[in-house]
Scaffold this motif. Structure first.
Motif, PDB file in Angstrom:
ATOM      1  N   GLN A  38       0.830  -1.201   0.000  1.00 21.62           N
ATOM      2  CA  GLN A  38       0.000   0.000   0.000  1.00 21.62           C
ATOM      3  C   GLN A  38       0.866   1.253   0.000  1.00 21.62           C
ATOM      4  O   GLN A  38       0.596   2.216  -0.732  1.00 21.62           O
ATOM      5  CB  GLN A  38      -0.918   0.002   1.226  1.00 21.62           C
ATOM      6  CG  GLN A  38      -2.068  -0.978   1.158  1.00 21.62           C
ATOM      7  CD  GLN A  38      -2.934  -0.917   2.404  1.00 21.62           C
ATOM      8  OE1 GLN A  38      -2.441  -0.695   3.508  1.00 21.62           O
ATOM      9  NE2 GLN A  38      -4.229  -1.133   2.235  1.00 21.62           N
ATOM     10  N   ALA A  41       2.790   1.581  -3.446  1.00 27.30           N
ATOM     11  CA  ALA A  41       1.899   1.978  -4.536  1.00 27.30           C
ATOM     12  C   ALA A  41       1.515   3.447  -4.421  1.00 27.30           C
ATOM     13  O   ALA A  41       1.496   4.190  -5.411  1.00 27.30           O
ATOM     14  CB  ALA A  41       0.647   1.107  -4.537  1.00 27.30           C
ATOM     15  N   TYR A  55       3.243  -3.816 -11.122  1.00 24.77           N
ATOM     16  CA  TYR A  55       2.217  -3.682 -10.086  1.00 24.77           C
ATOM     17  C   TYR A  55       2.281  -2.307  -9.431  1.00 24.77           C
ATOM     18  O   TYR A  55       1.253  -1.642  -9.244  1.00 24.77           O
ATOM     19  CB  TYR A  55       2.395  -4.760  -9.020  1.00 24.77           C
ATOM     20  CG  TYR A  55       1.525  -4.515  -7.808  1.00 24.77           C
ATOM     21  CD1 TYR A  55       0.204  -4.942  -7.789  1.00 24.77           C
ATOM     22  CD2 TYR A  55       2.006  -3.809  -6.704  1.00 24.77           C
ATOM     23  CE1 TYR A  55      -0.617  -4.687  -6.695  1.00 24.77           C
ATOM     24  CE2 TYR A  55       1.188  -3.554  -5.612  1.00 24.77           C
ATOM     25  CZ  TYR A  55      -0.110  -3.992  -5.608  1.00 24.77           C
ATOM     26  OH  TYR A  55      -0.921  -3.711  -4.536  1.00 24.77           O
ATOM     27  N   THR A  59      -0.901   0.196  -9.901  1.00 26.29           N
ATOM     28  CA  THR A  59      -1.695   0.409  -8.691  1.00 26.29           C
ATOM     29  C   THR A  59      -1.591   1.852  -8.220  1.00 26.29           C
ATOM     30  O   THR A  59      -2.541   2.392  -7.633  1.00 26.29           O
ATOM     31  CB  THR A  59      -1.259  -0.567  -7.590  1.00 26.29           C
ATOM     32  OG1 THR A  59      -1.306  -1.906  -8.111  1.00 26.29           O
ATOM     33  CG2 THR A  59      -2.169  -0.482  -6.377  1.00 26.29           C
ATOM     34  N   PHE A  62      -4.408   3.813  -9.523  1.00 28.04           N
ATOM     35  CA  PHE A  62      -5.641   3.658  -8.743  1.00 28.04           C
ATOM     36  C   PHE A  62      -5.636   4.580  -7.528  1.00 28.04           C
ATOM     37  O   PHE A  62      -6.667   5.154  -7.173  1.00 28.04           O
ATOM     38  CB  PHE A  62      -5.803   2.204  -8.290  1.00 28.04           C
ATOM     39  CG  PHE A  62      -6.390   1.305  -9.333  1.00 28.04           C
ATOM     40  CD1 PHE A  62      -7.754   1.061  -9.374  1.00 28.04           C
ATOM     41  CD2 PHE A  62      -5.591   0.687 -10.274  1.00 28.04           C
ATOM     42  CE1 PHE A  62      -8.301   0.232 -10.340  1.00 28.04           C
ATOM     43  CE2 PHE A  62      -6.123  -0.139 -11.241  1.00 28.04           C
ATOM     44  CZ  PHE A  62      -7.489  -0.370 -11.275  1.00 28.04           C
ATOM     45  N   THR A  63      -4.482   4.712  -6.884  1.00 25.76           N
ATOM     46  CA  THR A  63      -4.433   5.514  -5.659  1.00 25.76           C
ATOM     47  C   THR A  63      -4.638   6.999  -5.930  1.00 25.76           C
ATOM     48  O   THR A  63      -4.839   7.775  -4.993  1.00 25.76           O
ATOM     49  CB  THR A  63      -3.092   5.326  -4.915  1.00 25.76           C
ATOM     50  OG1 THR A  63      -2.018   5.862  -5.707  1.00 25.76           O
ATOM     51  CG2 THR A  63      -2.834   3.856  -4.622  1.00 25.76           C
ATOM     52  N   ALA A  74      -5.758   1.066  -3.207  1.00 25.85           N
ATOM     53  CA  ALA A  74      -4.794  -0.007  -3.502  1.00 25.85           C
ATOM     54  C   ALA A  74      -5.451  -1.369  -3.328  1.00 25.85           C
ATOM     55  O   ALA A  74      -5.207  -2.305  -4.104  1.00 25.85           O
ATOM     56  CB  ALA A  74      -3.569   0.116  -2.602  1.00 25.85           C
ATOM     57  N   ALA A  77      -7.809  -1.910  -6.268  1.00 20.92           N
ATOM     58  CA  ALA A  77      -7.091  -2.303  -7.485  1.00 20.92           C
ATOM     59  C   ALA A  77      -7.009  -3.820  -7.597  1.00 20.92           C
ATOM     60  O   ALA A  77      -7.188  -4.386  -8.687  1.00 20.92           O
ATOM     61  CB  ALA A  77      -5.695  -1.693  -7.489  1.00 20.92           C
ATOM     62  N   SER A  78      -6.754  -4.488  -6.481  1.00 22.78           N
ATOM     63  CA  SER A  78      -6.675  -5.956  -6.514  1.00 22.78           C
ATOM     64  C   SER A  78      -8.004  -6.574  -6.908  1.00 22.78           C
ATOM     65  O   SER A  78      -8.048  -7.582  -7.625  1.00 22.78           O
ATOM     66  CB  SER A  78      -6.229  -6.486  -5.144  1.00 22.78           C
ATOM     67  OG  SER A  78      -4.890  -6.147  -4.883  1.00 22.78           O
ATOM     68  N   TYR A  81      -8.252  -6.150 -10.639  1.00 19.67           N
ATOM     69  CA  TYR A  81      -7.367  -7.103 -11.319  1.00 19.67           C
ATOM     70  C   TYR A  81      -7.969  -8.507 -11.285  1.00 19.67           C
ATOM     71  O   TYR A  81      -7.960  -9.231 -12.288  1.00 19.67           O
ATOM     72  CB  TYR A  81      -5.986  -7.136 -10.653  1.00 19.67           C
ATOM     73  CG  TYR A  81      -5.249  -5.831 -10.617  1.00 19.67           C
ATOM     74  CD1 TYR A  81      -5.415  -4.860 -11.594  1.00 19.67           C
ATOM     75  CD2 TYR A  81      -4.358  -5.546  -9.568  1.00 19.67           C
ATOM     76  CE1 TYR A  81      -4.718  -3.657 -11.538  1.00 19.67           C
ATOM     77  CE2 TYR A  81      -3.660  -4.355  -9.511  1.00 19.67           C
ATOM     78  CZ  TYR A  81      -3.854  -3.401 -10.493  1.00 19.67           C
ATOM     79  OH  TYR A  81      -3.169  -2.217 -10.428  1.00 19.67           O
ATOM     80  N   ALA A 123      -4.218  -5.226  -0.901  1.00 26.08           N
ATOM     81  CA  ALA A 123      -3.180  -4.824  -1.851  1.00 26.08           C
ATOM     82  C   ALA A 123      -2.184  -5.970  -1.994  1.00 26.08           C
ATOM     83  O   ALA A 123      -1.420  -6.245  -1.070  1.00 26.08           O
ATOM     84  CB  ALA A 123      -2.480  -3.558  -1.359  1.00 26.08           C
ATOM     85  N   LEU A 128      -3.056  -9.336 -10.080  1.00 28.66           N
ATOM     86  CA  LEU A 128      -2.521  -8.794 -11.326  1.00 28.66           C
ATOM     87  C   LEU A 128      -1.719  -9.857 -12.066  1.00 28.66           C
ATOM     88  O   LEU A 128      -1.758  -9.924 -13.304  1.00 28.66           O
ATOM     89  CB  LEU A 128      -1.651  -7.573 -11.038  1.00 28.66           C
ATOM     90  CG  LEU A 128      -1.085  -6.852 -12.273  1.00 28.66           C
ATOM     91  CD1 LEU A 128      -2.206  -6.353 -13.171  1.00 28.66           C
ATOM     92  CD2 LEU A 128      -0.173  -5.693 -11.858  1.00 28.66           C
TER      93      LEU A 128
END
Length: 513
Positions: A38, A41, A55, A59, A62-63, A74, A77-78, A81, A123, A128
């Motif tokens: 976290q 990212a 990654y 990511t 996304f943050t 974060a 994002a997972s 993915y 995270a 991914l």
């Protein structure tokens, strides 16, 4: 493709409902890296081996979204993915079977498996990795179906991109070459095509450039220093982790396979496993290129996982579960085709009435254990990371030292910018050994200098680091299982609860606070 989108949407909704709501912290064996990922990212840091540059950069995007906080995004994002990986597993399954129901069932069986689902709520790099693997396999199958070399070149690019996310994806390269050789070996002899493929593979590797470039900027969060050639290759090769790879021994192989079998049954109902075995047999008889591609990947990833001695080894099983999901699609498609042939009647209503129960059963089988899995992986109420931050931010004295291990305190100082007066010391060795960066905040000091100032490499108990810190001022320690026993008391410290179960003050023998 509506069925694939539907399967992806279903798992995405479940992932979001079970998503960790914010900042995470270190916990063995389930949350070894998520808290630090976290931070990396959100701040564009340098992660632990093997670097995971794809990654980190993806990511980070996304943050930057305008809702939630960086930690939540974060985690989200997972989930994205993982859901995209499910959609791509559907696409690959459909290309193998041309059966919508079977492809959807295989995709759902993968997406609702406990191991992938558990990683899609935090995270982590594994969703991914699954996305890139499924994308590469789907594009290779699309090339075989259309004989358009642009798909083959795209697969080369995605192989490189996959490798820039996780080192185990390197198996896609020999597996892809084997698939092409069996599907149309002449393609391997076309020099111009091969050169283009090499170039696009290299282009896919370009995220690795992030590591030395970003390290030269000295970001606030660095778990390694790849700014030199030696440091770069040590990080991306996982050289300091290679000791975790052991030679498979016959005596332990059955035990390791038993562990895999137990985890397998936690991810798939046994009826779907039977369908997967049938699917592999069918591919071996009818589709040698696909059997070789998936079989090579499954065997390679399984052997690597069994030889790797880490706490969360089950996460290395995820790529094998992806391959198994494709075999499940093939097996279910064969079953549904058999039902269709057996009901050889011109009456449409009778054919439909005979087929629907089997189609419904195929789609429902992956949902059998969904409620139980939901309860096991649900992190929606998890807030220990936030509680740790608040306990330290509100209770620790000015300019104090806090001893911890890969906790949410990194997020507090680097991402939130809170309590930057503190010194954070992490003397506890990660899996890649005692000489690591990110041992102290503020710093980014070389390990030798960190040890000289803070005694971070002299023992793995934290006592020496606490004694060194006590020379300068108040010392605190997060629990994290680090306070247990009498190690600090034997050294003369008084262990004073500040927030029991979370935070303690270590008062030295002379009573200075």
């Amino acid at each position: 493709m509506l069925a694939g989108a539907g399967a992806a949407l279903l798992v995405f909704v479940l992932y979001v409902r079970t998503l960790a709501p914010g900042v995470l912290t270190y916990s063995r064996p389930d949350l070894l890296d998520a808290a630090m990922l976290q931070v990396h990212a959100a701040s564009l840091g340098i992660t632990h081996p093997t670097g995971y540059p794809a990654y980190t950069m993806l990511t980070h995007l996304f943050t930057e979204l305008p809702f939630g906080g960086p930690a939540y995004l974060a985690n989200l994002a997972s989930a994205v993915y993982g859901a995209c990986a499910v959609a791509l597993v559907y696409a690959a399954g459909y290309l193998l079977t041309r059966n919508v129901i079977a492809a959807a069932a295989g995709a759902l069986s993968f997406g609702l498996g406990q191991t992938l689902w558990s990683q899609a709520t935090i995270a982590e790099v594994y969703p991914l990795n699954a996305l890139f693997i499924a994308l590469t396999i789907a594009v290779l199958l699309l090339w075989r179906s259309n004989r358009d070399d642009r798909y083959l070149l795209a697969a080369c690019f995605f192989m490189g991109l996959s490798l820039a996310n996780h080192l185990t994806s390197g198996l896609l390269l020999p597996a892809g070459a084997l698939f092409v050789a069996l599907a149309d070996r002449r393609k391997l002899l076309e020099a111009r095509l091969a050169l283009k493929g090499v170039g696009l593979f290299a282009l896919g590797l370009t995220p690795y450039l992030y590591l030395p470039v970003r390290a030269s900027m000295r970001p606030e969060s660095m778990e390694a220093d790849p700014s030199t050639v030696g440091g770069f290759f040590a990080l991306v090769s996982g050289a300091r982790l290679n000791g975790r790879l052991l030679t498979l021994r016959p005596g332990s192989l059955l035990e390791d396979l038993s562990l895999y079998g137990e985890d397998l049954l936690e991810n798939f109902p046994w009826l779907l496993l039977a369908a997967g075995v049938a699917g592999l047999v069918i591919l071996l008889r009818r589709d040698r290129p696909s059997a070789a591609l998936t079989g090579f990947l499954f065997g390679g990833w399984l052997l690597y996982a069994l030889a790797y001695t880490i706490l969360d080894v089950q996460l290395y099983f995820i790529p094998t579960y992806l391959v198994l999901a494709l075999w499940i699609s093939v097996g279910l498609a064969a079953l549904l085709d058999t039902v269709r042939r057996l009901v050889a009647t011109e009456r449409y209503g009778l054919r439909l009435a005979s087929y629907l129960p089997f189609a419904a059963a195929a789609l429902l089988l992956p949902l059998v254990a969904a409620a139980e899995t939901y309860a096991e992986v649900d992190r929606s109420g998890q807030d220990e990371g936030r509680r740790i931050i608040e306990a330290v931010a509100e209770n620790v004295e000015q300019d104090a030292t806090v001893i911890h291990h890969r906790s949410s305190l990194w997020y507090m100082v680097v991402v939130q910018g809170r309590r930057e007066d503190l010194t954070l010391v992490d003397p506890y060795y990660p899996s890649w050994g005692p000489r690591h960066y990110d041992a102290v905040w503020p710093g980014n000091l070389p390990p030798d200098e960190t040890d000289r100032r803070h005694a971070t490499s002299r023992d793995d108990l934290g006592v020496t680091a606490a004694e060194k810190a006590a020379e300068k001022g108040p010392v605190y320690i997060l629990d994290q299982g680090l306070v247990g026993g009498s190690r600090f008391r034997r050294a003369g410290f008084e262990v004073v609860p500040v927030e029991p179960g979370l935070l303690y003050e270590l008062v030295p023998p002379d009573g200075r606070r």
